[in-house]
Design a protein around this motif. Structure first.
Motif, PDB file in Angstrom:
ATOM      1  N   ALA A  93      27.185  40.294  53.270  1.00 19.76           N
ATOM      2  CA  ALA A  93      26.871  39.782  51.934  1.00 19.76           C
ATOM      3  C   ALA A  93      27.533  40.639  50.861  1.00 19.76           C
ATOM      4  N   ARG A  94      27.468  41.986  51.073  1.00 21.84           N
ATOM      5  CA  ARG A  94      28.096  42.889  50.102  1.00 21.84           C
ATOM      6  C   ARG A  94      29.614  42.693  50.082  1.00 21.84           C
ATOM      7  N   LEU A  95      30.207  42.561  51.288  1.00 23.07           N
ATOM      8  CA  LEU A  95      31.654  42.355  51.365  1.00 23.07           C
ATOM      9  C   LEU A  95      32.050  41.033  50.718  1.00 23.07           C
ATOM     10  N   ALA A  96      31.202  40.007  50.921  1.00 26.18           N
ATOM     11  CA  ALA A  96      31.485  38.709  50.300  1.00 26.18           C
ATOM     12  C   ALA A  96      31.486  38.833  48.778  1.00 26.18           C
ATOM     13  N   GLU A  97      30.538  39.610  48.252  1.00 29.29           N
ATOM     14  CA  GLU A  97      30.500  39.841  46.811  1.00 29.29           C
ATOM     15  C   GLU A  97      31.755  40.575  46.346  1.00 29.29           C
ATOM     16  N   GLU A  98      32.171  41.594  47.133  1.00 26.69           N
ATOM     17  CA  GLU A  98      33.380  42.341  46.760  1.00 26.69           C
ATOM     18  C   GLU A  98      34.608  41.439  46.810  1.00 26.69           C
ATOM     19  N   ILE A  99      34.669  40.588  47.864  1.00 23.86           N
ATOM     20  CA  ILE A  99      35.808  39.672  47.974  1.00 23.86           C
ATOM     21  C   ILE A  99      35.832  38.722  46.784  1.00 23.86           C
ATOM     22  N   GLU A 100      34.648  38.232  46.413  1.00 21.84           N
ATOM     23  CA  GLU A 100      34.566  37.368  45.249  1.00 21.84           C
ATOM     24  C   GLU A 100      35.017  38.108  43.985  1.00 21.84           C
ATOM     25  N   SER A 101      34.619  39.424  43.916  1.00 18.53           N
ATOM     26  CA  SER A 101      35.049  40.229  42.767  1.00 18.53           C
ATOM     27  C   SER A 101      36.560  40.388  42.751  1.00 18.53           C
ATOM     28  N   VAL A 102      37.152  40.604  43.939  1.00 21.65           N
ATOM     29  CA  VAL A 102      38.613  40.732  44.029  1.00 21.65           C
ATOM     30  C   VAL A 102      39.281  39.430  43.619  1.00 21.65           C
ATOM     31  N   ASN A 103      38.715  38.301  44.094  1.00 19.22           N
ATOM     32  CA  ASN A 103      39.279  37.000  43.703  1.00 19.22           C
ATOM     33  C   ASN A 103      39.219  36.802  42.194  1.00 19.22           C
ATOM     34  N   MET A 104      38.074  37.195  41.615  1.00 25.01           N
ATOM     35  CA  MET A 104      37.940  37.086  40.164  1.00 25.01           C
ATOM     36  C   MET A 104      38.937  37.993  39.460  1.00 25.01           C
ATOM     37  N   ALA A 105      39.119  39.222  40.033  1.00 24.54           N
ATOM     38  CA  ALA A 105      40.081  40.155  39.436  1.00 24.54           C
ATOM     39  C   ALA A 105      41.491  39.586  39.492  1.00 24.54           C
ATOM     40  N   LEU A 106      41.854  38.963  40.631  1.00 22.94           N
ATOM     41  CA  LEU A 106      43.179  38.357  40.756  1.00 22.94           C
ATOM     42  C   LEU A 106      43.357  37.212  39.760  1.00 22.94           C
ATOM     43  N   LYS A 107      42.294  36.385  39.670  1.00 17.50           N
ATOM     44  CA  LYS A 107      42.379  35.275  38.712  1.00 17.50           C
ATOM     45  C   LYS A 107      42.490  35.803  37.283  1.00 17.50           C
ATOM     46  N   THR A 108      41.667  36.819  36.981  1.00 20.58           N
ATOM     47  CA  THR A 108      41.703  37.402  35.633  1.00 20.58           C
ATOM     48  C   THR A 108      43.064  38.023  35.346  1.00 20.58           C
ATOM     49  N   MET A 109      43.596  38.745  36.378  1.00 21.99           N
ATOM     50  CA  MET A 109      44.895  39.382  36.188  1.00 21.99           C
ATOM     51  C   MET A 109      45.986  38.337  35.943  1.00 21.99           C
ATOM     52  N   ASP A 110      45.918  37.235  36.709  1.00 19.09           N
ATOM     53  CA  ASP A 110      46.897  36.170  36.505  1.00 19.09           C
ATOM     54  C   ASP A 110      46.750  35.562  35.111  1.00 19.09           C
ATOM     55  N   HIS A 111      45.490  35.351  34.713  1.00 17.03           N
ATOM     56  CA  HIS A 111      45.240  34.753  33.397  1.00 17.03           C
ATOM     57  C   HIS A 111      45.726  35.669  32.273  1.00 17.03           C
ATOM     58  N   VAL A 112      45.337  36.955  32.387  1.00 21.83           N
ATOM     59  CA  VAL A 112      45.733  37.913  31.344  1.00 21.83           C
ATOM     60  C   VAL A 112      47.244  38.105  31.346  1.00 21.83           C
ATOM     61  N   SER A 113      47.831  38.198  32.553  1.00 27.96           N
ATOM     62  CA  SER A 113      49.279  38.375  32.636  1.00 27.96           C
ATOM     63  C   SER A 113      50.002  37.212  31.980  1.00 27.96           C
TER      64      SER A 113
END
Length: 559
Positions: free
Chosen positions: A417-437
């Motif tokens: 469950a914790r890893l799933a949350e981290e993976i979701e956080s990484v996905n959000m970070a990637l999406k955010t990075m793409d959006h901001v970039s």
């Protein structure tokens, strides 16, 4: 910000070497191995120190003075906002130091590192190396140079800060995501259910074993009690038998003795014919007296006594005969009575003997023999109990192992469950990075393209009118409105594109506080016309420029 003066107290091949710079364009000229790269490295080390990294350790070893290894230090003067600061560093390990002074007042500014960051306006070593510090890419082949140019352009256009490697950051995030996904334990729920089912079955088996063990323990306890009771009863029976046997033996001995006495009395009674002897003796004594008297008479005194004695003897014998006859009559009566008693005693003796023999046959067996079947049952029960105890311990181990495994599975589920949350956080970070970039690229990227295009246009005398970092992050140059592939242009042109993007990025990033440019043999592949154009562009850029070169062309053009 301008660099005013360098003092290489003890650094590399230099000892007490002082170099001064002006606010405009400066050229440090020298032949190969004259120490230009050492001066360049000194500026970097004074600004940011020598870190304890692989590259830093190599730099430390390379520039540690051979002649004075105990002295490894230098000073630098920097002007910012019309104020001069003096930086002093001692690079010697294990305790390198840095101090910052207000050069006018001599005041030591504390803490030194914090004041130095303020003086540098947040300039980091990475952004220094990627913007204002520009070196000729001597080791790169043409295709490699084009690829490096594209990577640098991507970061410049995406992040608005060359200290941030967006492409590398995204790659690290993807690697982080892969790492997190590899840590997820698959089929945790199904394994947990299977483990729980096995634990339930093990619990049932353990309950059955505990019940069987209780029954065997009770059976063993009952058998042990029965053995003790049987042994005690056998001992009591044996003692009763001994008492009975002793009593019978005593009675037998008594009856036997009475029987023997009766037999003797019977024999005495049977011998009562003594009167016949006395009769014979009386007849003999009387006959003797008569014969003596008839033959000799009482002629003399001796004969008289002889006849008298014979008569007296006859009389005594007759009297004894009558006494014996009378006694014989009593003996007959006693003999009859003794015979009757003897018969009774004989019957009693026979009865005693019979009872004694019967007592012998009734003698109880040994307690061990009587308890042997019970003890065999007890031993069998103990073996079964020992087996049940062993099985119970093994089952308890299995159950404990299953419970521990279940705890691990619960922990794995929680970790999943914790890893799933981290993976979701990484996905959000990637999406955010793409959006901001994308947003940055739409603003800063356009500005960077425009500024770099102007610089490249001036350097190439209008041959290349535009350089564009596209949405696909490819660097494209245009000549006569026609796209030119980087692989098809000369090495000199690639380095000019590289210079244009770096200078453009630095001008955009440091608009409020222009930072000094440091160029180390970057014009080797420039022809004279483009070198003159580049020098002219640098004069007008508004930054302090320090050029390290082993050629005299730059100095000639400057003059």
């Amino acid at each position: 910000m301008n660099i005013l003066k360098l003092e290489l107290t003890h650094f590399g091949k230099f000892h007490l070497k002082t170099i001064t710079f002006t606010s405009g364009l400066n050229i440090v000229y020298g032949k190969n191995e004259a120490g230009k790269s050492t001066i360049h490295a000194f500026v970097r080390s004074m600004l940011f120190g020598i870190p304890d990294t692989e590259e830093g350790n190599e730099r430390y070893s390379h520039y540690l003075p051979w002649e004075t290894p105990h002295d490894f230090c230098g000073r630098m003067w920097i002007k910012k906002d019309n104020k001069v600061y003096r930086i002093e560093r001692n690079f010697l390990r294990p305790q390198p130091t840095v101090r910052v002074f207000d050069d006018e007042t001599g005041e030591s500014l504390q803490p030194a590192k914090q004041h130095l960051r303020q003086i540098l306006s947040g300039l980091t070593e990475t952004s220094y190396l990627n913007t204002i510090c520009i070196e000729q890419l001597k080791s790169a082949t043409d295709p490699q140079l084009a690829k490096e140019l594209e990577d640098m352009a991507v970061n410049a256009s995406q992040s608005k800060n060359l200290n941030i490697d967006v492409k590398q950051a995204k790659q690290e995030l993807l690697l982080k995501k892969q790492s997190l996904q590899s840590q997820i334990v698959n089929d945790v729920d199904s394994v947990h259910q299977k483990n729980q089912k096995m634990a339930d079955e093990s619990g049932k088996r353990l309950s059955r074993l505990q019940r069987s063990r209780y029954i065997r323990e009770k059976q063993s306890s009952d058998l042990q009690t029965k053995i003790e009771t049987e042994r005690r009863q056998a001992e009591e029976e044996l003692m009763a038998y001994e008492r009975e046997r002793n009593e019978l033996r005593r009675r037998y001995e008594s009856d036997k003795k009475a029987s023997e006495n009766a037999a003797n009395a019977n024999m005495t009674a049977a011998g009562g014919h003594g009167w016949l002897i006395w009769l014979v003796l009386a007849v003999l004594a009387g006959a003797f007296s008569i014969y003596r008297y008839s033959s000799v008479g009482m002629t003399n005194r001796g004969d008289f006594w002889m006849i008298t004695i014979g008569a007296c003897a006859a009389f005594v014998c007759i009297v004894s005969m009558f006494l014996c006859a009378w006694k014989s009559k009593d003996n007959k009566k006693n003999a009859f009575a003794a015979q009757k008693i003897s018969k009774e005693l004989k019957e009693k003796l026979e009865q005693s003997l019979k009872e004694f023999e019967e007592c012998k046959t009734k003698m109880p067996t040994d307690a061990a023999d009587r308890c042997k079947p019970l003890e065999e049952q007890y031993e069998k029960a103990q073996r079964e109990l020992s087996y049940l105890v062993h099985e119970q311990k093994e089952e308890e181990k299995i159950l404990l192992s299953l419970e521990e495994n279940d705890q691990k599975l619960k922990g794995a589920a929680a970790e999943n469950a914790r890893l799933a949350e981290e993976i979701e956080s990484v996905n959000m970070a990637l999406k955010t990075m793409d959006h901001v970039s994308e947003r940055i690229r739409a603003t800063f990227g356009n500005l960077l393209n425009s500024e770099a295009s102007k610089i490249l246009f001036d350097i190439t005398d209008g041959k290349y009118e535009k350089v564009v970092i596209g949405q696909d992050m490819k660097v494209r140059v245009y000549a006569d409105e026609r796209e030119i592939q980087l692989e098809s242009v000369s090495r000199g042109t690639i380095e000019q594109i590289y210079l244009s993007i770096r200078v453009a990025a630095a001008k955009l990033l440091w608009q409020d506080e222009p930072m000094p440019f440091l160029f180390d043999d970057v014009f080797a592949y420039y022809d004279d016309e483009r070198l003159a154009a580049a020098i002219d562009m640098l004069k007008k850029c508004g930054h302090q420029v320090i050029i390290f070169s082993c050629h005299s062309r730059e100095d000639s053009l400057l003059r």
